[in-house]
Design a protein around this motif. Structure first.
Motif, PDB file in Angstrom:
ATOM      1  N   TYR A 181     -14.976   4.397 -18.529  1.00  0.00           N
ATOM      2  CA  TYR A 181     -15.111   5.644 -19.166  1.00  0.00           C
ATOM      3  C   TYR A 181     -14.311   5.689 -20.241  1.00  0.00           C
ATOM      4  N   ASP A 182     -14.898   6.169 -21.630  1.00  0.00           N
ATOM      5  CA  ASP A 182     -14.224   6.180 -22.825  1.00  0.00           C
ATOM      6  C   ASP A 182     -15.155   7.065 -23.824  1.00  0.00           C
ATOM      7  N   ASN A 183     -14.340   7.972 -24.290  1.00  0.00           N
ATOM      8  CA  ASN A 183     -15.024   8.484 -25.268  1.00  0.00           C
ATOM      9  C   ASN A 183     -16.462   9.283 -24.692  1.00  0.00           C
ATOM     10  N   GLY A 184     -16.449   9.622 -23.568  1.00  0.00           N
ATOM     11  CA  GLY A 184     -17.683  10.464 -22.934  1.00  0.00           C
ATOM     12  C   GLY A 184     -18.567   9.342 -22.685  1.00  0.00           C
ATOM     13  N   GLU A 185     -18.488   8.063 -22.836  1.00  0.00           N
ATOM     14  CA  GLU A 185     -19.390   7.116 -22.566  1.00  0.00           C
ATOM     15  C   GLU A 185     -19.055   6.404 -21.264  1.00  0.00           C
ATOM     16  N   VAL A 186     -20.008   5.918 -20.223  1.00  0.00           N
ATOM     17  CA  VAL A 186     -19.667   5.408 -19.047  1.00  0.00           C
ATOM     18  C   VAL A 186     -20.337   3.930 -19.120  1.00  0.00           C
ATOM     19  N   ARG A 187     -19.814   3.058 -18.848  1.00  0.00           N
ATOM     20  CA  ARG A 187     -20.347   1.600 -19.032  1.00  0.00           C
ATOM     21  C   ARG A 187     -20.075   0.983 -17.719  1.00  0.00           C
ATOM     22  N   VAL A 188     -20.961   0.055 -17.224  1.00  0.00           N
ATOM     23  CA  VAL A 188     -20.891  -0.429 -15.892  1.00  0.00           C
ATOM     24  C   VAL A 188     -21.164  -1.874 -16.153  1.00  0.00           C
ATOM     25  N   CYS A 189     -20.148  -2.815 -15.629  1.00  0.00           N
ATOM     26  CA  CYS A 189     -20.365  -4.401 -15.869  1.00  0.00           C
ATOM     27  C   CYS A 189     -20.306  -5.108 -14.694  1.00  0.00           C
ATOM     28  N   SER A 190     -20.951  -6.428 -14.773  1.00  0.00           N
ATOM     29  CA  SER A 190     -20.616  -7.204 -13.785  1.00  0.00           C
ATOM     30  C   SER A 190     -19.550  -8.336 -14.276  1.00  0.00           C
ATOM     31  N   ARG A 191     -19.494  -9.168 -13.630  1.00  0.00           N
ATOM     32  CA  ARG A 191     -18.131 -10.201 -14.040  1.00  0.00           C
ATOM     33  C   ARG A 191     -18.165 -10.533 -15.727  1.00  0.00           C
ATOM     34  N   ARG A 192     -19.611 -10.877 -16.113  1.00  0.00           N
ATOM     35  CA  ARG A 192     -19.522 -11.436 -17.335  1.00  0.00           C
ATOM     36  C   ARG A 192     -20.439 -10.578 -18.194  1.00  0.00           C
ATOM     37  N   LEU A 193     -21.121  -9.708 -17.753  1.00  0.00           N
ATOM     38  CA  LEU A 193     -21.801  -8.757 -18.706  1.00  0.00           C
ATOM     39  C   LEU A 193     -21.848  -7.252 -18.711  1.00  0.00           C
ATOM     40  N   GLU A 194     -22.001  -6.528 -19.537  1.00  0.00           N
ATOM     41  CA  GLU A 194     -22.315  -5.016 -19.504  1.00  0.00           C
ATOM     42  C   GLU A 194     -23.816  -4.788 -19.146  1.00  0.00           C
ATOM     43  N   GLN A 195     -23.903  -4.140 -18.266  1.00  0.00           N
ATOM     44  CA  GLN A 195     -25.358  -3.581 -18.067  1.00  0.00           C
ATOM     45  C   GLN A 195     -26.126  -2.514 -18.356  1.00  0.00           C
ATOM     46  N   GLU A 197     -28.131   0.876 -18.365  1.00  0.00           N
ATOM     47  CA  GLU A 197     -28.110   2.036 -17.418  1.00  0.00           C
ATOM     48  C   GLU A 197     -29.307   1.983 -16.480  1.00  0.00           C
ATOM     49  N   GLY A 198     -28.895   2.084 -15.409  1.00  0.00           N
ATOM     50  CA  GLY A 198     -30.308   2.479 -14.400  1.00  0.00           C
ATOM     51  C   GLY A 198     -30.545   0.911 -13.794  1.00  0.00           C
ATOM     52  N   THR A 199     -29.988  -0.046 -13.916  1.00  0.00           N
ATOM     53  CA  THR A 199     -30.007  -1.436 -13.731  1.00  0.00           C
ATOM     54  C   THR A 199     -28.861  -1.835 -12.738  1.00  0.00           C
ATOM     55  N   GLY A 200     -29.030  -2.826 -12.123  1.00  0.00           N
ATOM     56  CA  GLY A 200     -27.940  -3.687 -11.496  1.00  0.00           C
ATOM     57  C   GLY A 200     -26.901  -2.606 -10.749  1.00  0.00           C
ATOM     58  N   LEU A 201     -25.587  -2.885 -11.056  1.00  0.00           N
ATOM     59  CA  LEU A 201     -24.432  -2.209 -10.373  1.00  0.00           C
ATOM     60  C   LEU A 201     -24.392  -0.789 -10.855  1.00  0.00           C
ATOM     61  N   TRP A 202     -25.331  -0.348 -11.768  1.00  0.00           N
ATOM     62  CA  TRP A 202     -25.253   0.954 -12.013  1.00  0.00           C
ATOM     63  C   TRP A 202     -25.718   1.697 -10.790  1.00  0.00           C
ATOM     64  N   THR A 203     -26.724   1.138 -10.059  1.00  0.00           N
ATOM     65  CA  THR A 203     -27.162   1.644  -8.766  1.00  0.00           C
ATOM     66  C   THR A 203     -25.829   2.019  -7.888  1.00  0.00           C
ATOM     67  N   LEU A 204     -25.082   1.090  -7.657  1.00  0.00           N
ATOM     68  CA  LEU A 204     -23.866   1.169  -6.848  1.00  0.00           C
ATOM     69  C   LEU A 204     -23.012   2.350  -7.167  1.00  0.00           C
ATOM     70  N   ALA A 205     -22.717   2.261  -8.551  1.00  0.00           N
ATOM     71  CA  ALA A 205     -22.087   3.336  -9.150  1.00  0.00           C
ATOM     72  C   ALA A 205     -22.517   4.812  -8.990  1.00  0.00           C
ATOM     73  N   ASP A 206     -24.006   4.846  -9.164  1.00  0.00           N
ATOM     74  CA  ASP A 206     -24.470   6.220  -9.116  1.00  0.00           C
ATOM     75  C   ASP A 206     -24.367   6.727  -7.623  1.00  0.00           C
ATOM     76  N   SER A 207     -24.399   5.624  -6.699  1.00  0.00           N
ATOM     77  CA  SER A 207     -24.556   6.053  -5.141  1.00  0.00           C
ATOM     78  C   SER A 207     -23.250   6.822  -4.868  1.00  0.00           C
ATOM     79  N   TYR A 208     -22.049   6.653  -5.783  1.00  0.00           N
ATOM     80  CA  TYR A 208     -20.894   7.502  -5.405  1.00  0.00           C
ATOM     81  C   TYR A 208     -20.639   8.604  -6.327  1.00  0.00           C
ATOM     82  N   ALA A 209     -21.920   8.731  -7.399  1.00  0.00           N
ATOM     83  CA  ALA A 209     -22.001   9.878  -8.471  1.00  0.00           C
ATOM     84  C   ALA A 209     -20.555   9.351  -9.382  1.00  0.00           C
ATOM     85  N   LEU A 210     -20.228   8.200  -9.435  1.00  0.00           N
ATOM     86  CA  LEU A 210     -19.051   7.770 -10.223  1.00  0.00           C
ATOM     87  C   LEU A 210     -19.203   8.178 -11.643  1.00  0.00           C
TER      88      LEU A 210
END
Length: 341
Positions: A181-195, A197-210
């Protein structure tokens, strides 16, 4: 604490066998144990002697199938991994110096021969449920990619733990994820890539309302965790639903890594779980040896959601207050893998 220096792991190096031990099974007469640094490796009896220079290839390496020498690795898909031979743990691959295409007199201890031999690091593939759509490369300008160093490769690092208040956690077997989380923006990443929104690990982050909770907290953070459960890596922890286990938190604006107490407090506020403690924090004194840590790692277990007890992947050792390690070139922490995993 601003840490932005790290050493690149050398998958294949010139090393020296510093001792040769008998196979623990007295009925095994054609194999013995060679020690390279602190790695035990099963080798053919009589092929090497104490003090020999060898090519040592780390576990989780891929050797080239185009090199005829490695043909015996075909059944293992040319991957070097934790193994057991007649009951003896073998961690790594010892090869004669003759496998090198050239033998200049300049070869020296610790020289990196990974590129010369075409040895690369094994990377776990992402399950389709968390692979997601790539938005870009992992933002290494914000936080480093997670890659825990193995104690057996850096035995001298134990001196940096001496006198420190430390803690041990279970090494969760899953897939790395980072939420920023930086400057109002949330970013979710796997080991090598930023993903995206709404795909991949975003689903897991959203499940915690993170993402929403980070926006409410309004604090520039990078949260690093292991994503486990579901179909991730075959779900070795036996979790009923995908779960994230936090092990690192960094303040983006200051570059400061959080200590264990701050990690727990932050995770409590955000309502996300931390990695599991093996034991309460303790002073790391001379009684803590590699053998003692390895024994703990070999006994670590997971309890699945159905109550089944399973072998754990290993443990991670860290100081309670973050400390820079000149030996590994980044914040001090090491993993010790379960030799029976």
């Amino acid at each position: 604490m601003l840490y932005n220096t790290s050493k690149v792991m050398k998958q294949a190096t010139i090393q020296k066998i510093h001792s040769i031990l008998r196979h623990p099974n007295p009925d095994v007469t054609k194999l013995e144990i060679g020690k390279v640094k602190e790695w035990p490796v099963v080798i053919p009896k009589g092929q090497f002697k104490d003090g020999d220079f060898v090519v040592f290839i780390l576990i989780d390496s891929i050797v080239p199938e185009t090199n005829p020498y490695f043909e015996f690795m075909r059944k293992q898909h040319f991957r070097v991994w934790n193994a057991k031979f007649k009951g003896a743990p073998s961690q790594g691959l010892v090869c004669p110096m003759s496998i090198l295409p050239t033998l200049p007199k300049s070869w020296a201890l610790d020289d990196d021969v990974s590129e010369v031999l075409g040895v690369t690091k094994y990377e776990k593939g992402l399950d389709a449920t968390i692979a997601g759509d790539a938005k870009g490369r992992f933002p290494t300008d914000v936080v480093t990619i997670t890659d825990e160093d193995n104690l057996l490769n850096y035995p001298e690092v134990l001196d940096e733990f001496r006198g420190e208040l430390c803690y041990l956690t279970v090494k969760a077997d899953g897939s790395s994820m980072t939420v920023i989380y930086d400057n109002g923006e949330v970013r979710v990443c796997s080991r090598r890539l930023e993903q995206k929104e709404g795909t991949g690990l975003w689903t897991l982050a959203d499940s915690y309302a993170l993402p929403d909770r980070l926006k409410e907290l309004k604090k520039s953070l990078a949260i690093q965790a292991e994503a486990c459960g579901g179909k991730i890596q075959g779900n070795p922890l036996g979790l009923k639903r995908p779960t994230m286990f936090v092990f690192n938190v960094k303040e983006d604006d200051t570059g400061r890594w959080y200590g264990w107490e701050e990690i727990k407090q932050t995770c409590s506020v955000l309502n996300i779980p931390t990695v599991q403690l093996v034991c309460e924090p303790f002073v790391f004194d001379d009684t803590w040896t590699i053998a003692r840590l390895q024994e703990l790692a070999n006994k670590v277990t997971y309890t699945t959601d159905t109550g089944e007890l399973r072998k754990g992947e290993g443990i991670v050792l860290r100081p309670v207050t973050p400390k820079f390690s000149p030996v590994i070139g980044k914040p001090l922490s090491v993993k010790i893998l379960n030799q029976a995993y």
